[in-house]
Design an enzyme around this catalytic site. Structure first.
Site, PDB file in Angstrom:
ATOM      1  N   CYS A   1      19.469 -23.010   7.934  1.00  0.00           N
ATOM      2  CA  CYS A   1      18.526 -23.023   9.058  1.00  0.00           C
ATOM      3  C   CYS A   1      19.015 -22.195  10.237  1.00  0.00           C
ATOM      4  CB  CYS A   1      18.277 -24.448   9.534  1.00  0.00           C
ATOM      5  SG  CYS A   1      17.528 -25.446   8.263  1.00  0.00           S
TER       6      CYS A   1
ATOM      7  N   SER B   1      40.651 -12.532  -1.097  1.00  0.00           N
ATOM      8  CA  SER B   1      40.441 -12.137   0.288  1.00  0.00           C
ATOM      9  C   SER B   1      41.546 -12.706   1.171  1.00  0.00           C
ATOM     10  CB  SER B   1      39.083 -12.686   0.737  1.00  0.00           C
ATOM     11  OG  SER B   1      38.918 -12.510   2.113  1.00  0.00           O
TER      12      SER B   1
HETATM   13  N1  PLP Z   1      33.461 -14.656  -2.360  1.00  0.00           N
HETATM   14  C1  PLP Z   1      33.566 -15.927  -1.957  1.00  0.00           C
HETATM   15  C2  PLP Z   1      33.540 -17.031  -2.969  1.00  0.00           C
HETATM   16  C3  PLP Z   1      33.689 -16.215  -0.599  1.00  0.00           C
HETATM   17  O1  PLP Z   1      33.794 -17.502  -0.208  1.00  0.00           O
HETATM   18  C4  PLP Z   1      33.715 -15.145   0.330  1.00  0.00           C
HETATM   19  C5  PLP Z   1      33.788 -15.412   1.773  1.00  0.00           C
HETATM   20  O2  PLP Z   1      33.120 -16.304   2.293  1.00  0.00           O
HETATM   21  C6  PLP Z   1      33.611 -13.828  -0.152  1.00  0.00           C
HETATM   22  C7  PLP Z   1      33.494 -13.625  -1.502  1.00  0.00           C
HETATM   23  C8  PLP Z   1      33.650 -12.661   0.775  1.00  0.00           C
HETATM   24  O3  PLP Z   1      34.957 -12.386   1.210  1.00  0.00           O
HETATM   25  P1  PLP Z   1      35.199 -11.491   2.516  1.00  0.00           P
HETATM   26  O4  PLP Z   1      34.810 -12.328   3.687  1.00  0.00           O
HETATM   27  O5  PLP Z   1      36.666 -11.184   2.494  1.00  0.00           O
HETATM   28  O6  PLP Z   1      34.384 -10.254   2.363  1.00  0.00           O
END
Ligand code: PLP
Length: 385
Positions: A324, A198
């Site tokens: 929470c 990402s």
């Molecule tokens: N996977 C993990 C481990 C993440 O930390 C995140 C984001 O917090 C995502 C997937 C999702 O990514 P995006 O915010 O680009 O959709």
């Protein structure tokens, strides 16, 4: 008041250099890369360059990179695409500590008749590889296991895991959102078939990501329509963000070692001082096999949210392992899976650092934390007075 940002696993500051690369692509170079004219064609060149920059950071071929709208889409596309390409296999293996972008997809598929196995973890957040090996059978279409956990930073032994999947010819996907840019990768030398990343987790823009698909991997497109991304992900490309992500990858690749040394030094200093100065505090997760930027610490008898609010008064941004704030009293599914006691899971705080943090910020936070914890303990009904 100055903001001290220790919430980099949630999102990162976009690098100025990234913004500079993106700027011309809004109002000057706005053509469609699929157009036949030269004006559009020059945009295609920018996308090609970004694809090369990403591939270079990942150690793979540019043709193995598919641009998406972010980590969540990449995870969805990987899981659903791998299953669609193997309709005769009906089993998915994952873990109980995945991000919701994986876990929710798997649970939805379970409600549609797939067999889903969620592997547990021990108190340090580690997997039992023998259990994984036992679970892989001829019906297994996909193993999806994250590279590093977003809450604790614990890294799974992906090399060992993929020896098992490769041996059995099972497609392996990893959510690499938290490792890319933090840990050197060489996908060409690994057995990883699919990897999600990402943009906004590595100082790039939000709303853009990548799905790496190893050449030859069984995979159906998730979003269909036009022929973009070689028919593997339809839709006009988010050109400025793709170009920004390319630059973010180039910056990460150039500095990964020095940055990690610096970030780890700061994280270790912060973590050690907090654990020493705040009684009844403990580290969550495997101390060794961990991202260099993440510290997840529990404070017994007090609420993580209360600590966050008090830190916020000093301009310090962190996050809590408890949900929470979203209206649920349930603590984090990750800490619960690790068997962290209820009282400690409720009082957990995640500090996640980046290249932009300074020692001065760490020292300031070290000074503020003990009085905050002491003050909240004085108010806590759970502490014997
Ligand atoms: N996977 C993990 C481990 C993440 O930390 C995140 C984001 O917090 C995502 C997937 C999702 O990514 P995006 O915010 O680009 O959709």
């Amino acid at each position: 008041m100055k903001t001290i940002y220790f919430d980099n696993n949630a999102t990162t500051k976009m690098a100025e250099e990234v913004l500079e690369q993106m700027k011309p692509l809004f109002c000057e170079l706005y053509g469609n890369p699929s157009s036949m004219h030269t004006f559009g064609g020059q945009i295609g060149i920018r996308i090609r360059q970004a694809r090369e920059q990403v591939a270079s950071l990942l150690g793979c071929e540019p043709s193995e990179i598919i641009f998406t709208s972010g980590g969540t889409e990449s995870d969805n596309a990987a899981i659903k695409g791998a299953l669609a390409a193997q309709p005769h296999r009906r089993k998915i293996i994952t873990t109980r500590v995945e991000h919701p972008a994986v876990l929710t997809v798997c649970r939805e598929l379970e409600s549609h008749g797939y067999a889903v196995v969620e592997l547990g973890v021990d108190k340090y957040g580690r997997l039992d590889l023998a259990e994984l090996e036992e679970q892989i059978d001829d019906d297994t279409a996909l193993v999806t296991i994250m590279y590093a956990n977003n809450e604790t930073g614990v890294m799974f032994p992906i090399d060992k895991i993929t020896e098992l999947t490769a041996d059995r010819g099972v497609v392996f996907h990893t959510d690499g959102v938290q490792v890319v840019g933090k840990i050197p990768l060489n996908l060409a030398r690994s057995n990883i078939d699919l990897l999600s990343l990402s943009g906004h987790k590595l100082h790039g823009p939000k709303g853009v990501g990548v799905l790496y698909v190893r050449k030859g991997t069984r995979m159906s497109p998730f979003i269909v329509g036009g022929h973009q991304e070689a028919g593997r992900r339809a839709g006009t490309e988010n050109v400025p963000s793709i170009v920004g992500l390319g630059k973010a990858c180039e910056l990460a690749a150039g500095n990964i070692k020095q940055e990690n040394d610096k970030v780890k030094y700061l994280r270790d200093k912060l973590e050690k001082a907090i654990l020493e100065k705040c009684p009844d505090s403990m580290l969550n997760g495997d101390k060794e096999n961990r991202l260099p930027n993440t510290a997840n610490i529990s404070f017994e008898y007090i609420e993580g949210e209360a600590i966050l609010l008090m830190l916020d008064k000093y301009g310090i941004c962190a996050s809590s392992g408890s949900a929470c704030t979203s209206g649920s009293l349930e603590p984090s599914h990750v800490l619960r899976a690790m068997g962290v006691p209820f009282t400690a899971a409720h009082g957990s705080i995640r500090f996640s650092l980046s290249r932009y943090n300074t020692e001065e910020e760490v020292d300031y936070t070290i000074e503020k934390m003990p009085p905050i914890v002491n003050h909240l303990r004085e108010l806590s009904p759970f502490v014997a007075k």
